[in-house]
Design a protein around this motif. Structure first.
Motif, PDB file in Angstrom:
ATOM      1  N   CYS A 150      74.335 -28.067 -19.711  1.00 37.96           N
ATOM      2  CA  CYS A 150      74.414 -28.816 -19.120  1.00 37.96           C
ATOM      3  C   CYS A 150      73.248 -29.872 -19.549  1.00 37.96           C
ATOM      4  CB  CYS A 150      74.438 -28.553 -17.596  1.00 37.96           C
ATOM      5  SG  CYS A 150      72.773 -27.849 -17.535  1.00 37.96           S
ATOM      6  N   LEU A 151      73.732 -31.362 -18.955  1.00 40.43           N
ATOM      7  CA  LEU A 151      72.378 -32.216 -18.978  1.00 40.43           C
ATOM      8  C   LEU A 151      72.297 -32.114 -17.731  1.00 40.43           C
ATOM      9  CD1 LEU A 151      74.281 -35.082 -21.225  1.00 40.43           C
ATOM     10  CD2 LEU A 151      72.791 -33.191 -21.720  1.00 40.43           C
ATOM     11  N   PRO A 152      70.644 -31.919 -17.151  1.00 42.83           N
ATOM     12  CA  PRO A 152      70.265 -32.499 -16.017  1.00 42.83           C
ATOM     13  C   PRO A 152      69.863 -34.189 -16.407  1.00 42.83           C
ATOM     14  CG  PRO A 152      68.563 -31.126 -17.537  1.00 42.83           C
ATOM     15  CD  PRO A 152      69.733 -31.681 -18.667  1.00 42.83           C
ATOM     16  N   GLY A 153      68.794 -34.336 -14.818  1.00 34.92           N
ATOM     17  CA  GLY A 153      68.839 -35.935 -14.505  1.00 34.92           C
ATOM     18  C   GLY A 153      69.639 -36.295 -13.811  1.00 34.92           C
ATOM     19  N   ARG A 154      68.900 -37.817 -14.442  1.00 30.37           N
ATOM     20  CA  ARG A 154      70.090 -38.850 -13.713  1.00 30.37           C
ATOM     21  C   ARG A 154      71.332 -38.576 -14.074  1.00 30.37           C
ATOM     22  NH1 ARG A 154      66.589 -43.930 -12.596  1.00 30.37           N
ATOM     23  NH2 ARG A 154      65.411 -43.739 -10.675  1.00 30.37           N
ATOM     24  N   SER A 155      71.424 -38.126 -15.435  1.00 27.20           N
ATOM     25  CA  SER A 155      72.783 -38.613 -16.265  1.00 27.20           C
ATOM     26  C   SER A 155      72.911 -36.934 -15.811  1.00 27.20           C
ATOM     27  CB  SER A 155      72.558 -38.598 -17.550  1.00 27.20           C
ATOM     28  OG  SER A 155      71.262 -37.707 -18.346  1.00 27.20           O
ATOM     29  N   HIS A 179      76.416 -21.350 -13.750  1.00 23.10           N
ATOM     30  CA  HIS A 179      75.483 -20.727 -13.797  1.00 23.10           C
ATOM     31  C   HIS A 179      74.157 -22.528 -14.588  1.00 23.10           C
ATOM     32  CE1 HIS A 179      72.242 -19.264 -17.312  1.00 23.10           C
ATOM     33  NE2 HIS A 179      72.883 -20.680 -17.958  1.00 23.10           N
ATOM     34  N   GLU A 180      75.182 -23.032 -14.992  1.00 22.42           N
ATOM     35  CA  GLU A 180      74.491 -24.253 -16.003  1.00 22.42           C
ATOM     36  C   GLU A 180      74.496 -25.410 -14.421  1.00 22.42           C
ATOM     37  OE1 GLU A 180      73.791 -25.376 -18.684  1.00 22.42           O
ATOM     38  OE2 GLU A 180      75.088 -23.442 -19.370  1.00 22.42           O
ATOM     39  N   ARG A 181      75.661 -25.158 -13.405  1.00 23.11           N
ATOM     40  CA  ARG A 181      74.989 -25.721 -11.743  1.00 23.11           C
ATOM     41  C   ARG A 181      74.006 -25.568 -11.661  1.00 23.11           C
ATOM     42  NH1 ARG A 181      81.317 -25.763 -11.582  1.00 23.11           N
ATOM     43  NH2 ARG A 181      81.794 -27.647 -11.839  1.00 23.11           N
ATOM     44  N   ALA A 182      73.497 -24.308 -11.532  1.00 29.35           N
ATOM     45  CA  ALA A 182      71.779 -23.820 -11.004  1.00 29.35           C
ATOM     46  C   ALA A 182      70.823 -24.473 -11.917  1.00 29.35           C
ATOM     47  CB  ALA A 182      71.967 -22.382 -11.501  1.00 29.35           C
ATOM     48  N   HIS A 183      71.093 -24.574 -12.917  1.00 32.48           N
ATOM     49  CA  HIS A 183      69.639 -26.029 -13.636  1.00 32.48           C
ATOM     50  C   HIS A 183      69.480 -26.754 -13.163  1.00 32.48           C
ATOM     51  CE1 HIS A 183      68.771 -22.417 -16.944  1.00 32.48           C
ATOM     52  NE2 HIS A 183      70.067 -22.826 -17.404  1.00 32.48           N
ATOM     53  N   ILE A 184      71.062 -27.660 -12.776  1.00 31.95           N
ATOM     54  CA  ILE A 184      71.032 -28.868 -12.218  1.00 31.95           C
ATOM     55  C   ILE A 184      70.557 -28.969 -11.280  1.00 31.95           C
ATOM     56  CG2 ILE A 184      71.991 -31.154 -11.942  1.00 31.95           C
ATOM     57  CD1 ILE A 184      74.339 -30.199 -13.870  1.00 31.95           C
ATOM     58  N   SER A 185      70.799 -28.142 -10.549  1.00 28.86           N
ATOM     59  CA  SER A 185      69.581 -28.063  -8.971  1.00 28.86           C
ATOM     60  C   SER A 185      69.074 -27.705  -8.187  1.00 28.86           C
ATOM     61  CB  SER A 185      71.057 -27.563  -7.844  1.00 28.86           C
ATOM     62  OG  SER A 185      70.939 -26.369  -8.259  1.00 28.86           O
TER      63      SER A 185
END
Length: 303
Positions: A150-155, A179-185
């Motif tokens: 995943c790419l977090p932040g605005r992008s 798992h990746e959406r947990a990093h983003i949220s």
């Protein structure tokens, strides 16, 4: 000697040297990673604040106050009209404290901007070579190696390779995406930037050196725990196994990677969270009590 320097010095020694030594050896840290991350973050903030206070106290004369609260009030931002009543020594102490705090803050800002530029460039590349899959709510990238990141932040976006789509079963893919959406949220990229910038400002400090290595791993474990709310342990563990060889861009979070084996073992051998939390709180209390003798000694001195 200005005895008002003892409390901030004690906090610096505890947070900069004692706490990281305890955390890196504590088994509970990997069992309750969010508590451990809180301790790492709080230690960094306390260290920076105490370093600023200590620097100011070294500039101020010892007669400025007897209690620790007097030292804190010496750095309090006065109203605009009261600036003229400050002595040159007090203005110098305030300036020194601000300069000490500005170093980690500026490093954090630089790390965020550098990571953001890197992610924006990668996001532009993904728009050209990837395709968005509405059912997955992810960008699919044609690549034979199984990768999910995943790419977090605005992008922010989740990226899945075509190799992962053919390798992972439906439950495994759901686990990797969770798992990746947990990093983003969870905005985990902010903690990574903080750890990297802190290590850049204080490269030889145990808190920065050990924390720079521990924080990314704890973030992966925290994301695993969040994903386990939506998937089974077997699905997540086998997904990590399948994605272990995958690589992601530097500023991204990958579901697999070099920590996959350790995290698989942790997922498949769960332990009750009650005892680790208790041990963690006791560790924090022990570190706090270590500074108590210095504070008591300071407050025992006559003015």
């Amino acid at each position: 000697m200005n005895h008002h320097t003892l409390p901030p010095l004690g906090i610096i020694l505890c947070t900069g040297f004692l706490v990281p030594w305890l955390l890196i050896r504590a088994r509970w840290a990997q069992q309750v990673p969010r508590l451990a991350l809180t301790v790492w973050a709080a230690s960094g903030a306390l260290f920076a604040g105490s370093a600023a206070l200590l620097s100011a106290q070294l500039v101020l004369p010892s007669r400025t106050g007897h209690r620790l609260s007097d030292a804190l009030f010496a750095l309090e931002m006065p109203p605009y009209e009261e600036w003229s009543h400050l002595s040159e020594r007090e203005c110098a102490a305030f300036a020194v404290a601000v300069a000490v705090l500005a170093a980690p803050v500026a490093g954090f800002a630089r790390a965020l901007l550098r990571a953001r530029r890197s992610r924006l460039l990668h996001a532009e590349t993904l728009r050209l070579v990837g395709r968005y899959d509405a059912s997955l709510r992810a960008t699919v990238l044609d690549h034979e190696r199984p990768v999910v990141y995943c790419l977090p932040g605005r992008s922010r976006r989740v990226v899945v390779s075509s190799g992962a789509l053919t390798t992972l079963t439906s439950p495994q893919l759901d686990a990797a995406l969770a798992h990746e959406r947990a990093h983003i949220s969870g905005r985990h990229h902010l903690l990574v930037a903080a750890a990297e910038s802190f290590a850049g400002v204080f490269p030889h400090l145990p808190l920065a050196r050990l924390g720079g290595a521990a924080v990314p791993l704890l973030l992966e474990m925290a994301a695993d725990d969040r994903a386990l709310r939506r998937c089974s342990r077997d699905a997540l563990a086998t997904a990590l196994y399948a994605l272990a060889s995958g690589k992601a861009p530097r500023q991204a979070f990958a579901a697999g990677g070099p920590s996959a084996a350790l995290r698989m073992r942790r997922i498949l051998t769960p332990q009750a969270a009650g005892h680790p939390v208790l041990r963690g709180l006791l560790t924090i209390a022990a570190a706090g009590l270590a500074a108590a003798p210095l504070i008591i000694t300071c407050c025992s001195f006559p003015n």
